[in-house]
Design a protein around this motif. Structure first.
Motif, mmCIF file in Angstrom:
data_model
loop_
_atom_site.group_PDB
_atom_site.id
_atom_site.type_symbol
_atom_site.label_atom_id
_atom_site.label_comp_id
_atom_site.label_asym_id
_atom_site.label_seq_id
_atom_site.Cartn_x
_atom_site.Cartn_y
_atom_site.Cartn_z
ATOM 1 N N ALA A 159 -63.630 37.358 -20.555
ATOM 2 C CA ALA A 159 -62.816 38.236 -21.415
ATOM 3 C C ALA A 159 -61.742 37.416 -22.125
ATOM 4 N N LEU A 160 -61.131 36.482 -21.410
ATOM 5 C CA LEU A 160 -60.143 35.591 -22.031
ATOM 6 C C LEU A 160 -60.806 34.726 -23.108
ATOM 7 N N PHE A 161 -61.996 34.261 -22.819
ATOM 8 C CA PHE A 161 -62.728 33.460 -23.796
ATOM 9 C C PHE A 161 -62.943 34.247 -25.086
ATOM 10 N N PHE A 162 -63.415 35.481 -24.950
ATOM 11 C CA PHE A 162 -63.674 36.282 -26.147
ATOM 12 C C PHE A 162 -62.376 36.663 -26.863
ATOM 13 N N ALA A 163 -61.300 36.866 -26.120
ATOM 14 C CA ALA A 163 -60.002 37.167 -26.737
ATOM 15 C C ALA A 163 -59.530 35.984 -27.574
ATOM 16 N N GLN A 164 -59.629 34.768 -27.022
ATOM 17 C CA GLN A 164 -59.180 33.607 -27.793
ATOM 18 C C GLN A 164 -60.100 33.379 -28.987
ATOM 19 N N LEU A 165 -61.374 33.717 -28.863
ATOM 20 C CA LEU A 165 -62.298 33.563 -29.979
ATOM 21 C C LEU A 165 -61.933 34.517 -31.121
ATOM 22 N N ALA A 173 -55.261 27.954 -23.439
ATOM 23 C CA ALA A 173 -54.804 27.376 -22.166
ATOM 24 C C ALA A 173 -55.176 28.271 -20.988
ATOM 25 N N MET A 174 -54.951 29.579 -21.134
ATOM 26 C CA MET A 174 -55.299 30.506 -20.054
ATOM 27 C C MET A 174 -56.808 30.511 -19.803
ATOM 28 N N THR A 175 -57.587 30.484 -20.885
ATOM 29 C CA THR A 175 -59.042 30.453 -20.749
ATOM 30 C C THR A 175 -59.486 29.187 -20.023
ATOM 31 N N ALA A 176 -58.968 28.055 -20.454
ATOM 32 C CA ALA A 176 -59.355 26.786 -19.834
ATOM 33 C C ALA A 176 -58.984 26.761 -18.352
ATOM 34 N N MET A 177 -57.822 27.270 -18.016
ATOM 35 C CA MET A 177 -57.417 27.304 -16.605
ATOM 36 C C MET A 177 -58.342 28.197 -15.788
ATOM 37 N N PHE A 191 -64.217 27.810 -12.083
ATOM 38 C CA PHE A 191 -65.660 27.954 -11.928
ATOM 39 C C PHE A 191 -66.434 26.690 -12.261
ATOM 40 N N SER A 192 -65.872 25.867 -13.147
ATOM 41 C CA SER A 192 -66.583 24.666 -13.578
ATOM 42 C C SER A 192 -65.599 23.660 -14.162
ATOM 43 N N ARG A 193 -65.540 22.502 -13.533
ATOM 44 C CA ARG A 193 -64.678 21.434 -14.071
ATOM 45 C C ARG A 193 -65.161 21.018 -15.454
ATOM 46 N N LEU A 194 -66.478 20.971 -15.627
ATOM 47 C CA LEU A 194 -67.031 20.591 -16.923
ATOM 48 C C LEU A 194 -66.648 21.606 -17.998
ATOM 49 N N ALA A 195 -66.676 22.887 -17.669
ATOM 50 C CA ALA A 195 -66.271 23.908 -18.642
ATOM 51 C C ALA A 195 -64.821 23.699 -19.068
ATOM 52 N N PHE A 196 -63.965 23.389 -18.105
ATOM 53 C CA PHE A 196 -62.562 23.086 -18.421
ATOM 54 C C PHE A 196 -62.481 21.884 -19.364
#
Length: 160
Positions: free
Chosen positions: A81-87, A118-122, A127-132
């Protein structure tokens, strides 16, 4: 085709759709309004932006997909949800800056976007270091874009 690959292609499609919608507002202003603005030191030539954004959209789509693959965990939905909000905020910036031609308002919006990234990345890091790690170039570029946005606003704001 497996469900995972379909999901990855869907994330790519969503991210590039946001980019394409932003380019609708950017296209005319880049030819008319933007060239006449004073720009801060370090502003890249216009041809740099499209390839950089294409790479960034690939990276963040992959990051979201990696988190989506961890969907058995209960907090994945908040991270996405944070990902889509930042998008959405990403696309909104193009509309405000280029569509409305309001660098001051866009500056406020891009600060909110930076916080959302920043919130999305955190959250992604849970869940995934690579995603971060895939989100970090995006955050760095938007930070750089914030500098450019601030410089354009400051150099072109006119009489008080």
């Amino acid at each position: 085709m497996s469900r995972d690959w379909i999901a990855l292609l869907t994330f790519f499609g969503i991210c590039f759709a946001v980019g394409a919608s932003g380019s609708v507002f950017t296209a005319s202003s880049v030819k008319t309004w933007y060239p006449g603005l004073l720009k801060p030191a370090g502003t890249p030539p216009p041809y740099v932006f499209a390839p950089v954004w294409s790479i960034l959209y690939l990276l963040i789509a992959t990051a979201a997909w990696l988190v989506w693959r961890q969907r058995i965990h209960e907090n994945v939905s908040l991270a996405l949800a944070l990902f889509f909000a930042q998008l959405i905020l990403n696309g909104l910036w193009s509309f405000i800056f280029f569509g409305l031609r309001r660098p001051g308002v866009a500056l406020v919006e891009i600060m909110v976007l930076l916080g959302a990234i920043a919130m999305t990345a955190m959250r992604f890091a849970e869940f995934s270091r690579l995603a971060f790690l895939l989100m970090t170039p995006y955050g760095a570029w938007v930070l750089y874009a914030s500098y450019l946005n601030f410089g354009i606003w400051r150099l072109n704001k006119g009489p008080a």
